[in-house]
Design an enzyme around this catalytic site. Structure first.
Site, PDB file in Angstrom:
ATOM      1  N   LYS A 129       0.831  -1.215   0.000  1.00 16.14           N
ATOM      2  CA  LYS A 129       0.000   0.000   0.000  1.00 16.14           C
ATOM      3  C   LYS A 129       0.864   1.264   0.000  1.00 16.14           C
ATOM      4  CE  LYS A 129      -2.953   2.547   3.206  1.00 16.14           C
ATOM      5  NZ  LYS A 129      -2.174   3.387   4.114  1.00 16.14           N
ATOM      6  N   ASN A 130       1.865   1.310   0.894  1.00 19.20           N
ATOM      7  CA  ASN A 130       2.651   2.537   1.023  1.00 19.20           C
ATOM      8  C   ASN A 130       3.481   2.818  -0.227  1.00 19.20           C
ATOM      9  OD1 ASN A 130       1.537   2.719   3.514  1.00 19.20           O
ATOM     10  ND2 ASN A 130       3.367   2.227   4.675  1.00 19.20           N
ATOM     11  N   ARG A 142      -5.278  11.144   2.550  1.00 22.31           N
ATOM     12  CA  ARG A 142      -3.967  11.660   2.942  1.00 22.31           C
ATOM     13  C   ARG A 142      -2.952  11.510   1.808  1.00 22.31           C
ATOM     14  NH1 ARG A 142      -1.335  13.129   7.100  1.00 22.31           N
ATOM     15  NH2 ARG A 142      -3.077  12.846   8.497  1.00 22.31           N
ATOM     16  N   ASP A 149      -5.622   8.999   9.080  1.00 22.21           N
ATOM     17  CA  ASP A 149      -5.689   8.143  10.263  1.00 22.21           C
ATOM     18  C   ASP A 149      -5.680   8.929  11.562  1.00 22.21           C
ATOM     19  OD1 ASP A 149      -5.912   5.487  10.055  1.00 22.21           O
ATOM     20  OD2 ASP A 149      -3.803   5.075   9.715  1.00 22.21           O
ATOM     21  N   ASP A 194       4.348   0.492  11.837  1.00 22.64           N
ATOM     22  CA  ASP A 194       3.093  -0.139  11.421  1.00 22.64           C
ATOM     23  C   ASP A 194       2.934  -1.559  11.963  1.00 22.64           C
ATOM     24  OD1 ASP A 194       2.179   2.024  10.075  1.00 22.64           O
ATOM     25  OD2 ASP A 194       2.786   1.356   8.087  1.00 22.64           O
ATOM     26  N   MET A 220       7.225   6.648  17.506  1.00 23.08           N
ATOM     27  CA  MET A 220       6.985   7.602  16.421  1.00 23.08           C
ATOM     28  C   MET A 220       5.593   8.226  16.414  1.00 23.08           C
ATOM     29  SD  MET A 220       9.309   5.595  13.630  1.00 23.08           S
ATOM     30  CE  MET A 220       9.035   6.552  12.169  1.00 23.08           C
TER      31      MET A 220
END
Length: 441
Positions: free
Chosen positions: A22-23, A97, A121, A319, A341
């Protein structure tokens, strides 16, 4: 409202193929705007955030052809630059986003862009300053239009420069690279993110004719070129999904084979899961996880409690911390999870405690998990998913729990995971989609 109804507590078995990353997709798809030639991209995950971005590219004038389920052809020849100021863009851009990622390529190619204030998110503040500061260093001017909540950007003459990023932001680095590839002169980016996704983007840009060196390190040098051509590109498998499936196998005592994982791109991820005591075998490019009755958490060499924390790549990705936390619930031993983070990413642990997990939430960033060693099973409850990764963590907990669980707000899960229930059902999970009113209604 869609919800998942899960009857947990039984082992799963079989093979599962991770989706495309996805990223990586959000960066690679934005990069099609850098050329007017054809781009063919495969292993694109069929998930909401990615489909929204493809839809946004179409609205900008990109010609999009879907060749099969995961392969698309893009051609950004006639771009409607005025689309930015439209009400429709405000709606579409504001709900995604990832829409910030189109700014870099548009600045580079057309010298201007606009962006609505972004959403996304709920995991604490996610700043976009890194993107803006980078563009400004390259010579872009920002004007915030408070009436319309828009940033207008003028970048008629981008020039290469030295940029030291205030944080190693993955999307920030990607966006600045895409702006810099067509800028005049040399751009140096220090403290650059160096995730595999970013390396993929840089390699693809180089195939298109860009001149980027230092790929895989935190110091990138970009020699600007006049124009870029088309190419073909295949996405890596999603490492967050791969990590999620490793955790799922351990928690449910299942024998699972994760196919085609691009193992050498997984970095430290397999090591972290093996420190939780999970056994894995690499067979070709597949990870085989045998069914385990028990897995024991490692300690540090001096015997002190293991700490697992996130860090910019090649450290452990934030993640997957939620997944590690859930997996540790049924391990033997204790572990401190330190989420450095993002604040408020650990706030879903109250649901796990309701299910019977032994977790002490020390503060918004740290949680100590006291492993149950499968002596007591979690129990199914009703819960709601606060963000993508917590959603899948709760899903894993529910699949390992006794009795029925209902997870609401599954749109959050589907933003990041394609056909998740069909793929789990294929492994033998008892999960179905139901219409349900959330709690408190």
């Amino acid at each position: 409202m869609n919800a998942f109804e899960i009857h947990g507590g039984k082992p799963l078995k079989g093979e599962i193929i991770p989706q495309g990353a996805k990223n990586e997709a959000l960066q690679i798809l934005s990069a099609v705007l850098l050329t007017e030639e054809k781009m063919t991209i495969s292993n694109i995950p069929d998930i909401k955030d990615v489909n929204k971005l493809i839809d946004l590219l179409r609205s900008l004038g990109v010609v999009v052809n879907q060749l099969n389920k995961d392969t698309y052809e893009f051609q950004a020849k006639d771009i409607n630059i005025d689309y930015f100021t439209s009400e429709e863009f405000k709606q579409k851009g504001g709900s995604l986003r990832g829409s910030i990622m189109i700014v870099g390529p548009l600045l580079a190619r057309f010298g201007k862009a606009a962006i609505p204030k972004p959403g996304g998110d709920k995991i604490g503040r996610r700043r976009l300053d890194t993107h803006f500061l980078g563009f400004e260093k390259l010579g872009a001017k920002f004007v915030y239009d408070a009436d319309n909540h828009f940033f207008n950007v003028d970048a008629t003459a981008l020039k290469g420069t030295y940029i030291l990023l205030d944080e190693a932001s993955v999307t920030g680095t990607a966006n600045i690279i895409m702006a810099a590839v067509l800028a005049k002169g040399t751009t140096t980016i220090y403290n650059a993110a160096c995730e595999p996704y970013l390396q993929q983007l840089c390699k693809m840009l180089n195939r298109m004719g860009a001149n980027i060196s230092g790929i895989g390190s935190n110091l990138l040098t970009i020699e600007g070129v006049d124009s870029l051509g088309g190419t073909e590109h295949r996405m890596l498998p999603d490492m967050i999904e791969i990590g999620s499936f490793i955790g799922l196998a351990a928690m449910t005592g299942s024998e699972i084979t994760i196919k085609n994982v691009a193992y050498k791109e997984l970095g430290i991820i397999p090591t972290v899961f093996s420190r939780l005591g999970i056994k894995m075998e690499l067979k070709g490019d597949d990870i085989f996880i045998p069914a385990q009755d028990s897995y024991e958490i490692d300690t540090f060499i001096d015997g002190s409690i293991l700490t697992i924390s996130d860090a910019p790549w090649p450290g452990f990705t934030p993640d997957l911390l939620s997944i590690v936390l859930v997996t540790a619930i049924q391990a033997k031993g204790n572990v401190l999870i330190h989420q450095k983070m993002f604040e408020s990413r650990l706030f879903f642990v109250d649901k796990l405690i309701d299910m019977g997990a032994q977790i002490i939430l020390c503060d918004p960033h740290r949680a100590t998990v006291i492993g149950l060693n499968k002596q007591t099973q979690l129990r199914g409850i009703q819960m709601s998913s606060p963000d993508i990764r917590a959603g899948v963590s709760l899903l894993i907990a529910a699949l390992s729990a006794q009795g029925k669980s209902t997870i609401f707000n599954i749109e959050q899960i589907e933003r990041g995971y394609q056909d998740i229930e069909q793929r789990l059902v294929a492994l033998g999970a008892d999960i179905k989609r139901v219409e349900a009113q959330p709690m408190g209604h």
